[in-house]
Design a protein around this motif. Structure first.
Motif, PDB file in Angstrom:
ATOM      1  N   GLY A   1       0.780  -1.230   0.000  1.00  0.00           N
ATOM      2  CA  GLY A   1       0.000   0.000   0.000  1.00  0.00           C
ATOM      3  C   GLY A   1       0.814   1.285   0.000  1.00  0.00           C
ATOM      4  O   GLY A   1       0.331   2.327   0.434  1.00  0.00           O
ATOM      5  N   PHE A   2       2.051   1.231  -0.518  1.00  0.00           N
ATOM      6  CA  PHE A   2       2.868   2.437  -0.622  1.00  0.00           C
ATOM      7  C   PHE A   2       2.692   3.063  -2.008  1.00  0.00           C
ATOM      8  O   PHE A   2       2.478   2.376  -3.006  1.00  0.00           O
ATOM      9  CB  PHE A   2       4.348   2.106  -0.400  1.00  0.00           C
ATOM     10  CG  PHE A   2       4.671   1.711   1.014  1.00  0.00           C
ATOM     11  CD1 PHE A   2       4.767   2.669   2.009  1.00  0.00           C
ATOM     12  CD2 PHE A   2       4.870   0.385   1.355  1.00  0.00           C
ATOM     13  CE1 PHE A   2       5.058   2.311   3.315  1.00  0.00           C
ATOM     14  CE2 PHE A   2       5.158   0.012   2.655  1.00  0.00           C
ATOM     15  CZ  PHE A   2       5.254   0.985   3.639  1.00  0.00           C
ATOM     16  N   ASP A   3       2.818   4.383  -2.044  1.00  0.00           N
ATOM     17  CA  ASP A   3       2.753   5.087  -3.320  1.00  0.00           C
ATOM     18  C   ASP A   3       4.083   5.025  -4.060  1.00  0.00           C
ATOM     19  O   ASP A   3       4.121   5.010  -5.289  1.00  0.00           O
ATOM     20  CB  ASP A   3       2.366   6.553  -3.091  1.00  0.00           C
ATOM     21  CG  ASP A   3       0.966   6.686  -2.526  1.00  0.00           C
ATOM     22  OD1 ASP A   3       0.009   6.552  -3.302  1.00  0.00           O
ATOM     23  OD2 ASP A   3       0.828   6.906  -1.310  1.00  0.00           O
ATOM     24  N   ALA A   4       5.175   5.006  -3.304  1.00  0.00           N
ATOM     25  CA  ALA A   4       6.504   4.993  -3.910  1.00  0.00           C
ATOM     26  C   ALA A   4       7.510   4.549  -2.854  1.00  0.00           C
ATOM     27  O   ALA A   4       7.180   4.367  -1.680  1.00  0.00           O
ATOM     28  CB  ALA A   4       6.872   6.370  -4.454  1.00  0.00           C
ATOM     29  N   GLY A   5       8.752   4.388  -3.286  1.00  0.00           N
ATOM     30  CA  GLY A   5       9.820   4.016  -2.363  1.00  0.00           C
ATOM     31  C   GLY A   5      11.134   4.600  -2.815  1.00  0.00           C
ATOM     32  O   GLY A   5      11.251   5.133  -3.930  1.00  0.00           O
ATOM     33  N   LEU A   6      12.145   4.537  -1.962  1.00  0.00           N
ATOM     34  CA  LEU A   6      13.514   4.897  -2.316  1.00  0.00           C
ATOM     35  C   LEU A   6      14.401   3.686  -2.071  1.00  0.00           C
ATOM     36  O   LEU A   6      14.322   3.057  -1.011  1.00  0.00           O
ATOM     37  CB  LEU A   6      14.034   6.077  -1.483  1.00  0.00           C
ATOM     38  CG  LEU A   6      13.798   7.470  -2.061  1.00  0.00           C
ATOM     39  CD1 LEU A   6      12.355   7.907  -1.790  1.00  0.00           C
ATOM     40  CD2 LEU A   6      14.770   8.490  -1.485  1.00  0.00           C
ATOM     41  N   ARG A   7      15.226   3.358  -3.048  1.00  0.00           N
ATOM     42  CA  ARG A   7      16.178   2.260  -2.917  1.00  0.00           C
ATOM     43  C   ARG A   7      17.395   2.566  -3.773  1.00  0.00           C
ATOM     44  O   ARG A   7      17.346   3.385  -4.690  1.00  0.00           O
ATOM     45  CB  ARG A   7      15.560   0.927  -3.376  1.00  0.00           C
ATOM     46  CG  ARG A   7      14.510   0.344  -2.438  1.00  0.00           C
ATOM     47  CD  ARG A   7      15.107  -0.139  -1.137  1.00  0.00           C
ATOM     48  NE  ARG A   7      14.085  -0.696  -0.233  1.00  0.00           N
ATOM     49  CZ  ARG A   7      13.469  -0.028   0.713  1.00  0.00           C
ATOM     50  NH1 ARG A   7      13.727   1.270   0.885  1.00  0.00           N
ATOM     51  NH2 ARG A   7      12.589  -0.608   1.500  1.00  0.00           N
ATOM     52  N   LEU A   8      18.491   1.866  -3.489  1.00  0.00           N
ATOM     53  CA  LEU A   8      19.664   1.956  -4.349  1.00  0.00           C
ATOM     54  C   LEU A   8      19.318   1.382  -5.721  1.00  0.00           C
ATOM     55  O   LEU A   8      18.535   0.435  -5.832  1.00  0.00           O
ATOM     56  CB  LEU A   8      20.832   1.191  -3.732  1.00  0.00           C
ATOM     57  CG  LEU A   8      21.404   1.790  -2.439  1.00  0.00           C
ATOM     58  CD1 LEU A   8      22.426   0.830  -1.827  1.00  0.00           C
ATOM     59  CD2 LEU A   8      22.047   3.145  -2.713  1.00  0.00           C
TER      60      LEU A   8
END
Length: 296
Positions: free
Chosen positions: A140-147
């Motif tokens: 249920g996340f809109d976006a994420g940050l990852r390498l």
């Protein structure tokens, strides 16, 4: 499919999500009997049992799970389209849920949240710091940050930082007892501070020099869960640590930490904002991506 089935499918999705007719009714603002009637009517029209009911629980049948696997993303996309339509009439608004590692939260996002809140006061932003690699759609996340190296191929990725670099460091007093390592094989004779991710995986040190990549499963008597604990232990002389150099600028400058094997720590691709490919992108998410994208 008739129009009645559209509303019944929406009710089914809420019941499956809440695992309760009563909770679904409260969320929808209708009577529990109306919820039960909608689901029963849908099952009767399809000739398939979609929910298994007991006196204590409600759960999808196998057929219900198959339907929900397609239905849930479709309803989410309809919701996004409606949000987009309403938001185009005013400034970006609504709730955004973003998953990201603690490091990215502390160094990339948090320092600019004051400015973001001033520019977009109607966006309610929730950051969830988690180092595990979650399915952002399922969670249920809109976006994420990852390498960049950890991104799924089916995600849209926007650069959020420049190149990053690792650093192998230890406190001066550690080197009073152990020689300075110069190559990966030397690490096996050292007390290295290891990191265990939330998934249970132990991080193996990824090193590279002149295009030659080496992965070292370092030895050590200390295994810790995050960068903060590793850095604190390293400063106390517990062993060698492999950390991002952006975290230790002050410690290197005042010689509380000594860096070694710098030639084996080449820069690598940094963090990206990623989100699912959608035909409709909410203005609130677009505002977040544009604000935090890397400008360099």
């Amino acid at each position: 499919m008739n129009r009645a089935q559209l509303s019944q499918l929406a009710v089914l999705a809420i019941v499956a999500e809440t695992a309760s007719f009563r909770k679904a009714a409260a969320e929808l603002g209708i009577a529990p009997s109306a919820v039960s009637h909608a689901v029963s009517a849908l099952e009767e029209s399809l000739g398939i049992r979609l929910l298994a009911r007991t006196t204590r629980s409600v759960s999808p049948t196998q057929e219900g799970r198959q339907l929900l696997a397609t239905l849930t993303p479709a309803l989410a996309e309809i919701g996004a389209a409606l949000d987009t339509l309403s938001e185009t009439r005013s400034r970006p608004a609504g709730t955004l849920r973003i998953t990201l590692p603690r490091l990215a939260a502390e160094h990339l996002i948090a320092p600019r949240l004051g400015e973001f809140s001033l520019v977009y006061p109607d966006i309610a932003l929730e950051l969830v710091a988690n180092d595990s690699f979650e399915d952002i759609v399922e969670q249920g996340f809109d976006a994420g940050l990852r390498l960049g190296e950890h991104l799924e191929a089916d995600m849209v990725a926007v650069k959020a930082s420049g190149m990053w670099r690792g650093a192998i460091v230890a406190a001066p007093r550690y080197f009073e007892r152990y020689p300075v390592p110069t190559q990966p094989s030397d690490l096996m004779a050292h007390r290295c501070i290891r990191r265990r991710f939330a998934s249970g995986r132990i991080y193996r040190w990824e090193l590279e020099k002149d295009g030659k990549a080496v992965v070292v499963d370092v030895a050590g008597t200390l295994t810790l869960p995050d960068d903060r604990a590793i850095l604190a232990a390293c400063l106390d002389g517990a062993g060698l640590a492999f950390v991002f150099e952006t975290r230790i600028q002050d410690e290197l400058a005042d010689r509380r930490l000594i860096r070694v094997m710098e030639d084996w720590c080449e820069p690598f691709d940094g963090f990206y904002i990623y989100y699912p490919t959608r035909r409709q992108m909410r203005p609130a998410l677009r505002a977040f991506v544009d604000f935090f994208r890397h400008k360099g």
